[in-house]
Scaffold this motif. Structure first.
Motif, PDB file in Angstrom:
ATOM      1  N   MET A 121       0.836  -1.192   0.000  1.00 12.36           N
ATOM      2  CA  MET A 121       0.000   0.000   0.000  1.00 12.36           C
ATOM      3  C   MET A 121       0.876   1.248   0.000  1.00 12.36           C
ATOM      4  O   MET A 121       2.019   1.219   0.456  1.00 12.36           O
ATOM      5  N   ALA A 122       0.321   2.346  -0.511  1.00 16.08           N
ATOM      6  CA  ALA A 122       0.934   3.670  -0.415  1.00 16.08           C
ATOM      7  C   ALA A 122      -0.200   4.677  -0.311  1.00 16.08           C
ATOM      8  O   ALA A 122      -1.344   4.387  -0.674  1.00 16.08           O
ATOM      9  N   GLN A 123       0.101   5.887   0.172  1.00 16.07           N
ATOM     10  CA  GLN A 123      -0.972   6.824   0.495  1.00 16.07           C
ATOM     11  C   GLN A 123      -0.658   8.246   0.070  1.00 16.07           C
ATOM     12  O   GLN A 123       0.489   8.617  -0.171  1.00 16.07           O
ATOM     13  N   ASP A 124      -1.722   9.046   0.004  1.00 18.14           N
ATOM     14  CA  ASP A 124      -1.648  10.491  -0.153  1.00 18.14           C
ATOM     15  C   ASP A 124      -1.753  11.091   1.248  1.00 18.14           C
ATOM     16  O   ASP A 124      -2.773  10.945   1.916  1.00 18.14           O
ATOM     17  N   TYR A 125      -0.717  11.794   1.681  1.00 18.65           N
ATOM     18  CA  TYR A 125      -0.714  12.345   3.037  1.00 18.65           C
ATOM     19  C   TYR A 125      -1.686  13.509   3.191  1.00 18.65           C
ATOM     20  O   TYR A 125      -2.013  13.908   4.305  1.00 18.65           O
ATOM     21  N   GLY A 126      -2.156  14.040   2.082  1.00 14.90           N
ATOM     22  CA  GLY A 126      -3.096  15.146   2.161  1.00 14.90           C
ATOM     23  C   GLY A 126      -4.543  14.732   2.150  1.00 14.90           C
ATOM     24  O   GLY A 126      -5.435  15.578   2.159  1.00 14.90           O
ATOM     25  N   SER A 127      -4.804  13.431   2.122  1.00 18.88           N
ATOM     26  CA  SER A 127      -6.177  12.921   2.108  1.00 18.88           C
ATOM     27  C   SER A 127      -6.263  11.711   3.006  1.00 18.88           C
ATOM     28  O   SER A 127      -5.381  10.846   2.979  1.00 18.88           O
ATOM     29  N   SER A 128      -7.315  11.629   3.787  1.00 18.75           N
ATOM     30  CA  SER A 128      -7.523  10.442   4.610  1.00 18.75           C
ATOM     31  C   SER A 128      -8.217   9.345   3.829  1.00 18.75           C
ATOM     32  O   SER A 128      -8.387   8.236   4.331  1.00 18.75           O
ATOM     33  N   ARG A 129      -8.622   9.650   2.619  1.00 21.42           N
ATOM     34  CA  ARG A 129      -9.406   8.705   1.822  1.00 21.42           C
ATOM     35  C   ARG A 129      -8.781   8.523   0.446  1.00 21.42           C
ATOM     36  O   ARG A 129      -9.457   8.633  -0.580  1.00 21.42           O
ATOM     37  N   TRP A 130      -7.490   8.234   0.424  1.00 21.44           N
ATOM     38  CA  TRP A 130      -6.823   7.956  -0.850  1.00 21.44           C
ATOM     39  C   TRP A 130      -5.680   6.991  -0.588  1.00 21.44           C
ATOM     40  O   TRP A 130      -4.756   7.271   0.169  1.00 21.44           O
ATOM     41  N   LEU A 131      -5.759   5.817  -1.245  1.00 16.38           N
ATOM     42  CA  LEU A 131      -4.713   4.808  -1.154  1.00 16.38           C
ATOM     43  C   LEU A 131      -4.516   4.186  -2.522  1.00 16.38           C
ATOM     44  O   LEU A 131      -5.434   4.160  -3.356  1.00 16.38           O
ATOM     45  N   VAL A 132      -3.330   3.668  -2.742  1.00 13.22           N
ATOM     46  CA  VAL A 132      -3.069   2.806  -3.885  1.00 13.22           C
ATOM     47  C   VAL A 132      -2.478   1.513  -3.341  1.00 13.22           C
ATOM     48  O   VAL A 132      -1.768   1.519  -2.327  1.00 13.22           O
ATOM     49  N   ALA A 133      -2.824   0.394  -3.982  1.00 12.79           N
ATOM     50  CA  ALA A 133      -2.373  -0.896  -3.471  1.00 12.79           C
ATOM     51  C   ALA A 133      -2.094  -1.845  -4.629  1.00 12.79           C
ATOM     52  O   ALA A 133      -2.727  -1.757  -5.692  1.00 12.79           O
ATOM     53  N   GLY A 134      -1.152  -2.754  -4.413  1.00 13.55           N
ATOM     54  CA  GLY A 134      -0.882  -3.834  -5.351  1.00 13.55           C
ATOM     55  C   GLY A 134      -1.552  -5.101  -4.878  1.00 13.55           C
ATOM     56  O   GLY A 134      -1.609  -5.374  -3.670  1.00 13.55           O
ATOM     57  N   THR A 135      -2.075  -5.891  -5.814  1.00 14.67           N
ATOM     58  CA  THR A 135      -2.817  -7.092  -5.455  1.00 14.67           C
ATOM     59  C   THR A 135      -2.342  -8.284  -6.270  1.00 14.67           C
ATOM     60  O   THR A 135      -1.816  -8.139  -7.374  1.00 14.67           O
ATOM     61  N   GLN A 136      -2.563  -9.477  -5.717  1.00 12.80           N
ATOM     62  CA  GLN A 136      -2.251 -10.709  -6.428  1.00 12.80           C
ATOM     63  C   GLN A 136      -3.216 -10.895  -7.592  1.00 12.80           C
ATOM     64  O   GLN A 136      -4.422 -11.032  -7.403  1.00 12.80           O
ATOM     65  N   ASP A 137      -2.698 -10.852  -8.809  1.00 10.36           N
ATOM     66  CA  ASP A 137      -3.414 -11.179 -10.047  1.00 10.36           C
ATOM     67  C   ASP A 137      -4.611 -10.280 -10.333  1.00 10.36           C
ATOM     68  O   ASP A 137      -5.384 -10.553 -11.253  1.00 10.36           O
ATOM     69  N   ASN A 138      -4.800  -9.222  -9.579  1.00 10.04           N
ATOM     70  CA  ASN A 138      -5.877  -8.273  -9.852  1.00 10.04           C
ATOM     71  C   ASN A 138      -5.346  -6.858 -10.007  1.00 10.04           C
ATOM     72  O   ASN A 138      -6.071  -5.883  -9.801  1.00 10.04           O
ATOM     73  N   GLY A 139      -4.066  -6.751 -10.365  1.00 14.31           N
ATOM     74  CA  GLY A 139      -3.484  -5.476 -10.728  1.00 14.31           C
ATOM     75  C   GLY A 139      -3.285  -4.539  -9.556  1.00 14.31           C
ATOM     76  O   GLY A 139      -3.287  -4.923  -8.386  1.00 14.31           O
ATOM     77  N   SER A 140      -3.115  -3.269  -9.892  1.00 15.14           N
ATOM     78  CA  SER A 140      -3.009  -2.215  -8.890  1.00 15.14           C
ATOM     79  C   SER A 140      -4.351  -1.513  -8.791  1.00 15.14           C
ATOM     80  O   SER A 140      -5.053  -1.317  -9.788  1.00 15.14           O
ATOM     81  N   ILE A 141      -4.715  -1.128  -7.574  1.00  6.46           N
ATOM     82  CA  ILE A 141      -6.042  -0.587  -7.326  1.00  6.46           C
ATOM     83  C   ILE A 141      -5.933   0.698  -6.509  1.00  6.46           C
ATOM     84  O   ILE A 141      -4.896   0.980  -5.907  1.00  6.46           O
ATOM     85  N   ARG A 142      -7.026   1.476  -6.496  1.00  6.55           N
ATOM     86  CA  ARG A 142      -6.995   2.788  -5.846  1.00  6.55           C
ATOM     87  C   ARG A 142      -8.272   3.000  -5.040  1.00  6.55           C
ATOM     88  O   ARG A 142      -9.374   2.702  -5.497  1.00  6.55           O
ATOM     89  N   TYR A 143      -8.092   3.506  -3.833  1.00  2.00           N
ATOM     90  CA  TYR A 143      -9.200   3.852  -2.938  1.00  2.00           C
ATOM     91  C   TYR A 143      -9.358   5.366  -2.899  1.00  2.00           C
ATOM     92  O   TYR A 143      -8.385   6.088  -2.659  1.00  2.00           O
ATOM     93  N   THR A 144     -10.579   5.846  -3.143  1.00  2.00           N
ATOM     94  CA  THR A 144     -10.842   7.288  -3.096  1.00  2.00           C
ATOM     95  C   THR A 144     -12.049   7.598  -2.224  1.00  2.00           C
ATOM     96  O   THR A 144     -12.745   8.590  -2.443  1.00  2.00           O
ATOM     97  N   GLY A 145     -12.304   6.750  -1.239  1.00  2.00           N
ATOM     98  CA  GLY A 145     -13.396   6.985  -0.317  1.00  2.00           C
ATOM     99  C   GLY A 145     -14.570   6.049  -0.489  1.00  2.00           C
ATOM    100  O   GLY A 145     -15.433   5.971   0.377  1.00  2.00           O
ATOM    101  N   ASN A 146     -14.610   5.319  -1.580  1.00  2.00           N
ATOM    102  CA  ASN A 146     -15.684   4.376  -1.848  1.00  2.00           C
ATOM    103  C   ASN A 146     -15.184   2.968  -1.548  1.00  2.00           C
ATOM    104  O   ASN A 146     -14.081   2.611  -1.961  1.00  2.00           O
ATOM    105  N   PRO A 147     -15.973   2.146  -0.849  1.00  2.00           N
ATOM    106  CA  PRO A 147     -15.496   0.780  -0.579  1.00  2.00           C
ATOM    107  C   PRO A 147     -15.300  -0.056  -1.832  1.00  2.00           C
ATOM    108  O   PRO A 147     -14.604  -1.071  -1.792  1.00  2.00           O
ATOM    109  N   ALA A 148     -15.914   0.345  -2.953  1.00  2.00           N
ATOM    110  CA  ALA A 148     -15.617  -0.278  -4.245  1.00  2.00           C
ATOM    111  C   ALA A 148     -14.438   0.468  -4.847  1.00  2.00           C
ATOM    112  O   ALA A 148     -14.559   1.621  -5.248  1.00  2.00           O
ATOM    113  N   TRP A 149     -13.280  -0.166  -4.900  1.00  4.57           N
ATOM    114  CA  TRP A 149     -12.053   0.498  -5.321  1.00  4.57           C
ATOM    115  C   TRP A 149     -11.923   0.482  -6.844  1.00  4.57           C
ATOM    116  O   TRP A 149     -12.548  -0.322  -7.538  1.00  4.57           O
ATOM    117  N   ASP A 150     -11.083   1.379  -7.357  1.00  2.45           N
ATOM    118  CA  ASP A 150     -10.826   1.473  -8.790  1.00  2.45           C
ATOM    119  C   ASP A 150      -9.691   0.545  -9.184  1.00  2.45           C
ATOM    120  O   ASP A 150      -8.664   0.488  -8.506  1.00  2.45           O
TER     121      ASP A 150
END
Length: 857
Positions: free
Chosen positions: A480-509
């Motif tokens: 995981m990695a984060q934006d320090y200026g937002s409490s609702r922004w993350l990027v993450a690497g996953t097994q066989d499902n690519g890289s994904i992004r959280y922007t406040g919605n439980p359904a990630w991009d």
């Protein structure tokens, strides 16, 4: 005027802490999954047994085969590790009493109001909560359509008495239950001794009783803790039998349709039989067994077929004894072998195997003769040990389904087979890497398939598909990695499902395909986002990680370069680094790279960049190095004292304000695993006492309190408030899944953990703010009818605040003052508030500028 703790919060006054990452797996000479498994076992010092290959490959050496592989070796090593996992899981959670037996199963189970496997902890203090993803749209396939995905499904079962009632098992994410054919899901084993699932089976004669074999045979075999049982259709579970299964992985479970007390289990160690409802088990045939198939009527003399590493075996007494079945042209041993018996014509059976690059598909005719048939063209056997299934349609013996990387349907007409690829085709597709298949008990057209992307259903035998992944929180997070200026922004690497992004919605991009590796975010310009795949090299986005915005930036390494499957990478503003047998460092966001050599034989496994001019590197053999920028060039790698010789360094943390304070963790078993240095790595203090005897995967430190430290283990997160002198569990409400990465947001004051097959969870380390924090920021005065503007800066952008003006010189009459608040985003992390105040009276007025902090988050 200044804001609170400007010495700490103003980025101009302090170097930014690094966005931390953690290392995980060796560069794949063959199958990616095989290399992930090899690394995961070697990282922990678990022994490896292979069916064909004798030699463990180095990262840059090609393997002679992708034959069946197991993390087995000396039983005492594996079983002690598995038992340590069980003990740690049970220590974190309260005990539970198994529910009373239900009736004979004639009544179908109903959805409970709010039942989980074990009640989450109810003690005082903050509690973990699920952050997602609940699903990921735009998921990858090998076909023309994108799909909604979740994570790896290893088992699926439909209630034989209620087609609306489905259970599925994630590889290491527990059992999930649905009462509406997969429209919504609830986790059922978050607090069990292990969340690994290898097999699920309803009792056909009493479906309220369900069994789960823990320890996923395909990958997480050594995490097995035994057999779970539910007596209410899968809503609650208890450990039903531990012996002999601790440290083993399940592939299949059969419950005799004629006798619900008679069970057979196929595991990494052999075929086991129980005659008392799964309480006691007897080994009936040793050696790996992948699949079982029984005559649909069951009974004491029922035929049972077994697909084993050494071939096909048959029992005619319910599984007590076994005899080999010779298959024409078959190999001496298999990388995988699946079996199936037709429900409509039990004289017809099938076997589907792989050995090396060759597939072996057989049909037993009604005469009892086995003959080899030609399977689908293009079927890949390269991952047969990992993704493989065989099933016969419930309504005809002339239709079968095969699963490998892709899924296929075969139809027999006369003596001719017609094959259709049903996973990757024109129209809607499903994710690759197929693991499980089952059918609706009342409609043979309805097919369920589980794979690395989750669970999918077809209403028409694989012609079209619907994703059932909404609400399945089983993504396998790596980093995981984060934006320090937002409490609702993350990027993450996953097994066989690519890289994904959280922007406040439980359904990630879903933002990038492939296997998502380590990642990073530029702290002062968070639109600059980095992600990696497996092996060396990375991509960069300058638009916040939008899908399609990433471009390759290297570093490009020569052939034969030795690196982990997921090489560690770090980002600290413009300084970016990635490391394998050497360290590649860029001072301009990855546009240009400088290679710094590591000593021969060293391979980087962890890194930390406390400031843009200093890089720390840990290796697989326990070494720690420091590399510094002189102003014109990078220094050579300077060796620090080794915290623990020959122990895999899983993570590093260095205090940006005090480079002498270094933390190092290790995943190596049977030894010390957490170390602290207070003198820049000259000496180390062992801080392992008080932690469970488990691999430690990650470390994180509160930048506002250098003595407050968190570590993640294979089970649980633990906290120290005294620089590692003592530890306490910090797992209130956290599932017992593998915890592999930690990330602390200093402004929002939340700790995040990435978990294997249970997504991302977060906890407010001091609890959520229960009441506003109020104070006076400044005192001011205004002349009669004057308007003036004040500003206050360096407030974290994540904080939710209210500003008020309160007169301190009381005058009668109408309102004395009014004010307007404007917000300026002063930097990526901080804001400035501009407050314009107007005196509406004809007299001077004095006032207080007051603030109320409603939330840090």
């Amino acid at each position: 005027m200044k804001g609170p703790k400007d010495e700490l919060l103003n980025p101009a006054d302090q170097a930014a802490p690094a966005v931390r990452g953690r290392a995980t797996l060796p560069k794949p000479p063959t199958s990616k999954v095989l290399q992930r498994l090899l690394y995961f076992s070697e990282e922990r010092g678990l022994p490896i047994t292979e069916a064909v290959a004798d030699e463990k490959p180095k990262a840059n050496r090609r393997r002679s085969t992708t034959a069946a592989l197991s993390v087995e070796g000396p039983p005492e090593v594996v079983s002690s590790y598995a038992q340590a996992l069980v003990d740690a899981a049970l220590a974190l959670q309260p005990a539970v009493v198994e529910p009373a037996e239900t009736d004979n199963g004639d009544s179908e189970p109903t959805a409970p109001a709010a039942i989980t496997t074990l009640s989450p902890p109810t003690g005082f203090g903050p509690q973990w909560r699920f952050l997602g993803p609940t699903m990921m749209s735009n998921g990858q396939t090998y076909g023309e359509s994108r799909v909604v995905v979740s994570g790896r499904i290893s088992a699926v079962a439909v209630d034989p008495s209620n087609a609306n009632h489905i259970l599925c098992g994630a590889a290491s994410g527990g059992i999930w239950e649905s009462f509406n054919r997969g429209t919504s899901w609830s986790p059922r084993t978050d607090y069990a001794a292990t969340l690994t699932v290898g097999a699920l089976a309803f009792n056909p004669s009493a479906p309220a009783t369900v069994y789960c074999g823990t320890g996923e045979g395909n990958f997480y075999a050594w995490l097995g803790a035994g057999l779970l049982r539910s007596t209410n259709g899968g809503s609650t579970w208890t450990m039903h039998a531990t012996a002999p299964f601790v440290g083993q992985g399940f592939y299949d479970l059969l419950v005799d349709p004629a006798n619900g007390n008679h069970l057979l289990a196929a595991t990494t160690h052999g075929i086991y039989e129980s005659t008392d409802g799964g309480t006691a088990w007897t080994l009936r045939r040793s050696g790996r067994c992948w699949d079982l198939a029984a005559h649909p009527s069951g009974g004491a003399t029922a035929e049972v077929l077994a697909g084993c590493q050494s071939g096909l075996f048959r029992s005619t007494n319910g599984g007590q004894t076994w005899a080999a079945v010779a298959l024409p042209g078959g190999p001496a041993g298999y990388d995988r072998l699946a079996v199936a018996i037709s429900r409509t014509n039990p004289a017809v059976a099938y076997a589907f195997g792989a050995a090396g690059a060759t597939q072996y598909l057989y049909r037993r005719a009604s005469t009892g003769t086995w003959s080899r048939i030609t399977g689908p063209a293009g079927l890949s056997t390269g991952q047969a040990w990992y993704d493989w299934f065989l099933a016969v349609a419930p309504d005809t013996d002339a239709e079968i389904y095969l699963g490998a990387i892709e899924a296929y349907r075969g139809n027999l007409s006369g003596s001719t087979w017609t094959w259709v690829t049903i996973s990757n085709k024109t129209g809607d597709d499903i994710h690759p890497d197929q693991h499980a298949i089952t059918f609706d008990p009342t409609n043979a057209n309805i097919v369920y398939v589980g794979n690395d992307g989750g669970l999918f259903v077809s209403p028409n035998r694989g012609t079209s598909w619907t994703s059932l992944n909404n609400g399945l929180g089983i993504t396998e997070i790596e980093y995981m990695a984060q934006d320090y200026g937002s409490s609702r922004w993350l990027v993450a690497g996953t097994q066989d499902n690519g890289s994904i992004r959280y922007t406040g919605n439980p359904a990630w991009d879903h933002i990038a395909d492939g296997d998502g590796g380590d990642c990073g975010v530029h702290r002062t310009d968070p639109n600059v986002v980095f992600h990696s795949y497996y092996s060396m090299g990375m991509e960069r986005s300058t638009t916040g990680g939008n899908f399609g915005s990433f471009g390759w930036i290297g570093p490009n390494v020569p052939d034969g370069y030795n690196a982990l499957f997921y090489p560690p990478m770090e980002v600290n503003n413009d300084t970016v680094a990635q490391a394998g047998q050497s360290v590649y460092i860029s001072r301009n966001r990855g546009t240009n790279w400088t290679e710094v050599a590591l000593p021969a034989g060293q391979v980087a496994s962890a890194m930390y960049i406390p400031n843009p001019n200093t890089v720390f590197v840990g290796t697989t053999t326990g070494q720690v190095y420091r590399i510094s920028w002189s102003g014109t060039a990078w220094s050579s790698a300077t060796a620090l004292t080794t915290p623990r010789a020959s122990a895999y360094v899983s993570d590093l943390h260095v205090n940006p304000a005090n480079l002498n304070r270094i933390w190092a963790t290790s995943t190596s078993l049977s030894g010390d695993r957490v170390f602290r240095s207070d003198n820049g790595g000259s000496t180390w203090v062992n801080c392992t006492a008080g932690l469970p005897n488990l691999p430690i995967t990650a470390v994180e430190v509160d930048p506002g309190n250098a003595n407050r430290v968190w570590v993640a283990a294979d089970v649980g997160v633990y906290q120290s408030l005294n620089a590692g002198a003592s530890w306490s569990a910090f797992a209130n409400g956290l599932p017992n899944a593998l915890a592999v990465d930690l990330l602390y947001h200093p402004h929002a004051r939340v700790l995040r953990v990435g978990m294997r097959n249970r997504g991302v969870w977060e906890i407010p380390v001091d609890g959520w703010l229960a009441a506003p924090i109020c104070g006076v920021q400044w005192n001011g005065s205004l002349a009669p009818n004057q308007t003036h503007r004040w500003f206050t800066h360096s407030w974290p952008a994540t904080w939710h605040m209210i500003w008020t003006i309160m007169p301190t010189s009381p005058l009668p009459g109408a309102p004395q003052v009014s004010w307007k608040v404007q917000v300026e985003r002063a930097s990526a992390e901080f804001v400035t508030y501009w407050i314009s105040v107007t005196n509406h009276t004809g007299s001077p007025v004095s006032f207080e500028g007051r603030y109320a902090i409603l939330s840090f988050y």
